[in-house]
Design a protein around this motif. Sequence first.
Motif, short mmCIF file in Angstrom:
data_model
loop_
_atom_site.label_atom_id
_atom_site.label_comp_id
_atom_site.label_asym_id
_atom_site.label_seq_id
_atom_site.Cartn_x
_atom_site.Cartn_y
_atom_site.Cartn_z
N MET A 116 32.00 24.33 52.63
CA MET A 116 30.68 24.71 53.13
C MET A 116 30.54 26.33 53.48
O MET A 116 31.59 26.71 54.25
CB MET A 116 30.14 23.92 54.42
N VAL A 117 29.90 26.93 53.05
CA VAL A 117 29.52 28.39 53.24
C VAL A 117 28.69 28.58 54.34
O VAL A 117 27.68 28.07 54.66
CB VAL A 117 29.07 29.13 52.07
N LYS A 118 29.22 29.41 55.38
CA LYS A 118 28.30 29.86 56.61
C LYS A 118 27.35 30.89 56.20
O LYS A 118 27.39 31.37 55.06
CB LYS A 118 29.25 30.51 57.69
N PRO A 119 26.06 30.78 57.02
CA PRO A 119 25.27 31.87 56.65
C PRO A 119 25.63 33.15 56.63
O PRO A 119 25.00 33.93 55.68
CB PRO A 119 24.19 31.74 58.07
N GLN A 120 26.68 33.64 57.38
CA GLN A 120 27.13 35.03 57.02
C GLN A 120 27.47 35.30 55.68
O GLN A 120 27.22 36.28 55.17
CB GLN A 120 28.25 35.24 58.16
N GLY A 121 28.12 34.20 55.05
CA GLY A 121 28.72 34.25 53.64
C GLY A 121 27.47 34.17 52.73
O GLY A 121 27.69 34.95 51.70
N ARG A 122 26.81 33.48 53.25
CA ARG A 122 25.37 33.33 51.94
C ARG A 122 24.63 34.64 52.28
O ARG A 122 24.09 35.04 51.24
CB ARG A 122 24.62 32.32 52.52
N ARG A 123 24.49 35.39 53.30
CA ARG A 123 23.96 36.65 53.46
C ARG A 123 24.62 37.77 52.60
O ARG A 123 24.05 38.52 51.77
CB ARG A 123 24.13 37.32 54.73
N ARG A 124 25.84 37.69 52.48
CA ARG A 124 26.65 38.58 51.60
C ARG A 124 26.35 38.21 50.29
O ARG A 124 26.24 39.02 49.45
CB ARG A 124 28.21 38.36 52.01
N LEU A 125 26.23 37.03 49.83
CA LEU A 125 26.07 36.40 48.61
C LEU A 125 24.64 37.12 48.23
O LEU A 125 24.57 37.46 46.94
CB LEU A 125 26.09 35.04 48.29
N VAL A 126 23.46 37.11 49.00
CA VAL A 126 22.20 37.64 48.79
C VAL A 126 22.30 39.13 48.61
O VAL A 126 21.82 39.70 47.54
CB VAL A 126 21.25 37.31 49.85
N ARG A 127 23.09 39.81 49.30
CA ARG A 127 23.23 41.01 49.12
C ARG A 127 23.82 41.48 47.70
O ARG A 127 23.39 42.58 47.00
CB ARG A 127 24.02 42.15 50.59
N PHE A 128 24.91 40.58 47.29
CA PHE A 128 25.59 40.94 46.37
C PHE A 128 24.75 40.82 45.17
O PHE A 128 24.58 41.38 44.11
CB PHE A 128 26.61 39.88 45.91
N PHE A 129 23.74 39.73 45.02
CA PHE A 129 22.91 39.41 43.99
C PHE A 129 21.67 40.51 43.72
O PHE A 129 21.57 41.07 42.70
CB PHE A 129 21.91 38.11 44.26
N GLU A 130 21.47 41.15 45.18
CA GLU A 130 20.60 42.29 45.09
C GLU A 130 20.95 43.39 44.45
O GLU A 130 20.33 44.03 43.45
CB GLU A 130 19.97 42.46 46.45
N HIS A 131 22.26 43.70 44.79
CA HIS A 131 22.63 44.98 44.27
C HIS A 131 23.43 44.98 42.87
O HIS A 131 23.03 46.06 42.06
CB HIS A 131 23.94 45.44 45.27
N MET A 132 24.09 43.80 42.58
CA MET A 132 24.64 43.77 41.21
C MET A 132 23.77 43.47 40.13
O MET A 132 23.57 44.00 38.83
CB MET A 132 25.86 42.70 41.19
N PHE A 133 22.78 42.51 40.56
CA PHE A 133 21.91 42.11 39.45
C PHE A 133 20.36 42.51 39.68
O PHE A 133 19.49 42.16 38.66
CB PHE A 133 21.62 40.45 39.47
N GLY A 134 20.17 43.37 40.35
CA GLY A 134 18.74 43.98 40.82
C GLY A 134 17.68 42.77 41.14
O GLY A 134 16.67 43.23 40.92
#
Length: 81
Positions: A1-19
Amino acid sequence: MVKPQGRRRLVRFFEHMFGLSRQRACRLAGISRSVMAYQPTRPNDVDLRARILELARERPRYGYRRIHVLLRREGWGDNRK
């Protein structure tokens, strides 16, 4: 299970890497946009922690309930947890 902090990092990754937009990145990560906007605030309780440890060392037989009573008498307003 991924904590909200990890999911926030994932969202930032999606935003920066894939626009991706914030909305689409949040949908892909499986969190709501309000979770992304939430800024956690924790009280700075270093002094309280130090006092709890000091009381526990002075009176090793006291449990957390009795130490809580002593702290309340000293004016600390936090709960027993």
